[in-house]
Every structure is written in C-alpha cells, then in structure tokens.
Design a protein around this motif. Structure first.
Motif, PDB file in Angstrom:
ATOM      1  N   PRO A 100       6.400   9.665   7.078  1.00 46.69           N
ATOM      2  CA  PRO A 100       5.623   8.663   7.826  1.00 46.69           C
ATOM      3  C   PRO A 100       4.185   8.534   7.374  1.00 46.69           C
ATOM      4  O   PRO A 100       3.570   7.481   7.561  1.00 46.69           O
ATOM      5  N   HIS A 101       3.626   9.603   6.771  1.00 52.33           N
ATOM      6  CA  HIS A 101       2.244   9.525   6.298  1.00 52.33           C
ATOM      7  C   HIS A 101       2.097   8.557   5.127  1.00 52.33           C
ATOM      8  O   HIS A 101       0.973   8.173   4.774  1.00 52.33           O
ATOM      9  N   LEU A 102       3.226   8.146   4.527  1.00 53.80           N
ATOM     10  CA  LEU A 102       3.195   7.190   3.423  1.00 53.80           C
ATOM     11  C   LEU A 102       3.575   5.779   3.860  1.00 53.80           C
ATOM     12  O   LEU A 102       3.501   4.851   3.044  1.00 53.80           O
ATOM     13  N   TRP A 103       3.985   5.610   5.099  1.00 52.94           N
ATOM     14  CA  TRP A 103       4.402   4.288   5.561  1.00 52.94           C
ATOM     15  C   TRP A 103       3.231   3.309   5.507  1.00 52.94           C
ATOM     16  O   TRP A 103       2.112   3.643   5.934  1.00 52.94           O
ATOM     17  N   PRO A 104       3.459   2.101   5.014  1.00 48.94           N
ATOM     18  CA  PRO A 104       2.377   1.107   4.990  1.00 48.94           C
ATOM     19  C   PRO A 104       2.018   0.649   6.405  1.00 48.94           C
ATOM     20  O   PRO A 104       2.836   0.691   7.316  1.00 48.94           O
ATOM     21  N   GLY A 105       0.771   0.228   6.541  1.00 46.90           N
ATOM     22  CA  GLY A 105       0.328  -0.280   7.829  1.00 46.90           C
ATOM     23  C   GLY A 105      -0.224   0.771   8.758  1.00 46.90           C
ATOM     24  O   GLY A 105      -0.524   0.467   9.924  1.00 46.90           O
ATOM     25  N   GLY A 106      -0.380   2.005   8.277  1.00 46.09           N
ATOM     26  CA  GLY A 106      -0.898   3.075   9.112  1.00 46.09           C
ATOM     27  C   GLY A 106      -2.421   3.069   9.153  1.00 46.09           C
ATOM     28  O   GLY A 106      -3.090   2.235   8.528  1.00 46.09           O
ATOM     29  N   ALA A 107      -2.954   4.004   9.917  1.00 47.28           N
ATOM     30  CA  ALA A 107      -4.413   4.116  10.045  1.00 47.28           C
ATOM     31  C   ALA A 107      -4.780   5.585  10.178  1.00 47.28           C
ATOM     32  O   ALA A 107      -3.929   6.431  10.476  1.00 47.28           O
ATOM     33  N   TYR A 108      -6.062   5.873   9.982  1.00 46.98           N
ATOM     34  CA  TYR A 108      -6.559   7.245  10.003  1.00 46.98           C
ATOM     35  C   TYR A 108      -7.940   7.228  10.627  1.00 46.98           C
ATOM     36  O   TYR A 108      -8.771   6.367  10.320  1.00 46.98           O
ATOM     37  N   LEU A 109      -8.196   8.177  11.491  1.00 47.89           N
ATOM     38  CA  LEU A 109      -9.480   8.209  12.183  1.00 47.89           C
ATOM     39  C   LEU A 109     -10.647   8.223  11.193  1.00 47.89           C
ATOM     40  O   LEU A 109     -10.611   8.913  10.174  1.00 47.89           O
ATOM     41  N   GLY A 110     -11.671   7.454  11.509  1.00 47.34           N
ATOM     42  CA  GLY A 110     -12.878   7.453  10.694  1.00 47.34           C
ATOM     43  C   GLY A 110     -12.688   6.839   9.329  1.00 47.34           C
ATOM     44  O   GLY A 110     -13.274   7.307   8.353  1.00 47.34           O
ATOM     45  N   SER A 111     -11.916   5.759   9.252  1.00 52.36           N
ATOM     46  CA  SER A 111     -11.588   5.178   7.950  1.00 52.36           C
ATOM     47  C   SER A 111     -11.909   3.689   7.913  1.00 52.36           C
ATOM     48  O   SER A 111     -11.609   2.932   8.839  1.00 52.36           O
TER      49      SER A 111
END
Length: 334
Positions: A100-111
């Motif tokens: 799931p860390h490679l799934w497109p459309g994700g987000a990450y805090l402070g990015s």
C-alpha cells in the motif's frame, strides 16, 4: 497553540493557531517531539524537495510522538503515549496489492507532493485518524519514540534486501537514516557492519550504534566484491558507483537515499557483469510497529538523537540538523 510552518525557501515561521477540534474518526494528540527529516531540510533550505515545491505554508513533521489529548469516541484515554504512522495510502493497482505504501494517490504528513499540501505534525495539538495512531509500550520515552518513523524506513530497507541475518553489510552514508540502518542491522543479526561517510562525526556515531568498522570516503579504500548487502543512504551518485564495486557477485544493493532531480552519471557496468540486484526502497508499509518494539527493547538506539530544541528555536534546530558533522537526529520539543 504554537505551530511551525515553512513558507518557502529560508522562510520559517512559528504562528499562534486555534486548537483544532477532531472530526469523526479522529483523535487529538498533544505533540511532544518531532524529528527534522532530510525532506524538511530540503523544503526549508531550497523551497522544494526534488520536484515537490512549497506552494503554500507547509507544516513539517512526520517523525512524531505525543499523548492522546481528546478522543470523542472514548476509545483512547487521555494521556496515552503514542506515535503516528504518517501515511495515507492511495488506490491499489495490479501487482502491488500487498504494497500500500506504493499505491498511487497516497499522501504523507508534512509533504508538498500533494495539492493542497499534506500538513504535518509540527504543532502543539494535531488531529489524526485513529488508524494512524500507535500506542507506545511502557518504558519507551516520548523522545525516543520520535525515532519510530525513521527506524521503520531502515527496517523496510532491510526487508527489501531480504534481511541481514549472518550477512556482511555496508551502510553508505552515516546520516540519521544510515545510523538507524546500522542499529537495525546489528539487532537483526548482521555478521559485519561497515559504515562510511565523509565526516568523522557521523562515523563516530555509527560506531556507537553498532558498526563493526568505518571507512572515511576519500581516504580509505572500499573493499571490492566483499559485501552481501549494501544500503546506500547518502543519495549521491558516486556512492552508487562505489556500492557496485563493493558488493559481491550476485549481491544486493538497496538504494535508500533519494537522489536529487536530474540526470546522474553512474558507473553501472558491474551491475551486469556481477549480476547485482539494485533495489529501490520507499518509506515503509507497516514496519513502524516493529520499530516501536525495537526502540522499547533497545534503549541505546536513542543515542542517534544528538540535539533537542524548543519550537521557538526552530531556525537553530534546522541549522544544526544541516550540520552533519555535529548532529545525528535533531528533535524539536513542544
């Protein structure tokens, strides 16, 4: 409450904001510490992290620890110590269903990789989804718990490599992530851990965290065809060429450090002649849970933390985090 923002290149600001009310499915966390990451340094000193440009005030902070302040549902008790999994996973695609860390459309805090930007946790009070919350075990300090996210990055890199048990390991670059790869490799049973860097300070810290020996780049000669696994943490193209020389035939190189945008010259011939496996690693999936356990069971990993600053001293904190000779992991305390 106080909140820290990066407004652009060399523009850092501490603002007074209203304490936020958690929405349905969220809890409010009183932040204790957050670590300054390499991406935060890029956002502040360059106004961008690679292709991701700061286009609006960006609150950094994805290496977090704190305590539950308010859970409207009553599931989490006030005062419970926690850290945060900083990812929002996107949409699955064929072939990466279990990543799931490679799934497109994700987000990450402070990015700044999303628009609007995904705000981080550099404030006294921040709301998070419940699934992002990880309760800390007894005995793990809030300062050490801020290492859970970067340690998870190192653990994921080791998983990408296929593990390090009984292997001769080379860690190229002894900045904060390199230090935590060294510590994780020690705990997970590497037979030998050699760490490299340009500077004496990082090498000294690598020795303290488990490196069996160190190499000074530009002075010491790299062994050839020696290491079973190489973790390239510096993000420097020349270091990748060195890794290709140092790794044994059919060995594994994991590229941990992010190279700057643009083209890079790499002496790649050994990749073919030695059948080397060059693998990328990106953040982590669920290794933060293992990181929490390792931090609780191995208090010495906290030696990676060299400096802690109050949020009012954020500019000094960022300057120290940029000073690789003097600092390992730098924290800001709220």
């Amino acid at each position: 409450m106080k909140a820290l923002y990066i407004n652009g290149k060399l523009e850092l600001e501490v603002l007074e904001k209203e304490i936020p009310e958690p929405a349905e499915g969220e809890v409010r966390v009183k932040i204790s510490h957050f670590g300054i990451c390499g991406s935060d340094l890029h956002y502040y000193y360059e106004g961008a992290n690679g292709a991701f440009v700061v286009k609006e005030p960006l609150m950094p902070g994805h290496e977090l620890s704190g305590t539950i302040d308010f859970d409207p549902s009553g599931e989490f008790l006030a005062g419970t110590p926690v850290t945060i999994h900083p990812a929002t996973f996107g949409n699955s695609e064929p072939g990466i269903e279990d990543a799931p860390h490679l799934w497109p459309g994700g987000a990450y805090l402070g990015s700044a990789s999303t628009w609007p930007h995904t705000q981080g946790g550099a404030a006294e009070y921040v709301n998070f989804r419940k699934d992002m919350v990880r309760i800390l075990p007894a005995g793990l300090s809030l300062s050490h718990a801020a290492l859970a996210e970067p340690l998870a990055v190192g653990l994921h890199a080791i998983n990408v490599a296929g593990g390090v048990q009984g292997k001769k390991v080379f860690v190229s670059g002894s900045g904060p992530i390199g230090l935590l790869v060294v510590a994780a490799a020690k705990i997970l049973g590497a037979s030998e851990i050699v760490a490299s860097d340009l500077l004496a300070g990082p090498l000294s810290r690598a020795k303290n965290l488990g490196a069996t020996s160190t190499l000074t780049i530009g002075q010491d000669e790299l062994p050839q065809n020696y290491f079973d696994a190489v973790f390239e943490c510096s993000g420097v193209a020349r270091a990748i060429s060195g890794a290709l020389t140092a790794v044994r035939r059919a060995g594994v190189i994991v590229q941990v450090g992010m190279l700057s945008a643009g083209n890079h010259e790499i002496a790649i011939a050994p990749l073919v002649s030695k059948e080397i496996q060059l693998r990328g690693t990106f953040r982590f999936k669920d290794e933060i849970d293992q990181a929490i356990v390792l931090l609780a069971d191995n208090q010495w990993i906290g030696e990676a933390i060299t400096h802690t600053f109050a949020i009012e001293k954020a500019e000094e904190a960022f300057a120290m985090a940029k000073n690789s000779e003097e600092s390992g992991k730098v924290l800001i305390q709220l």
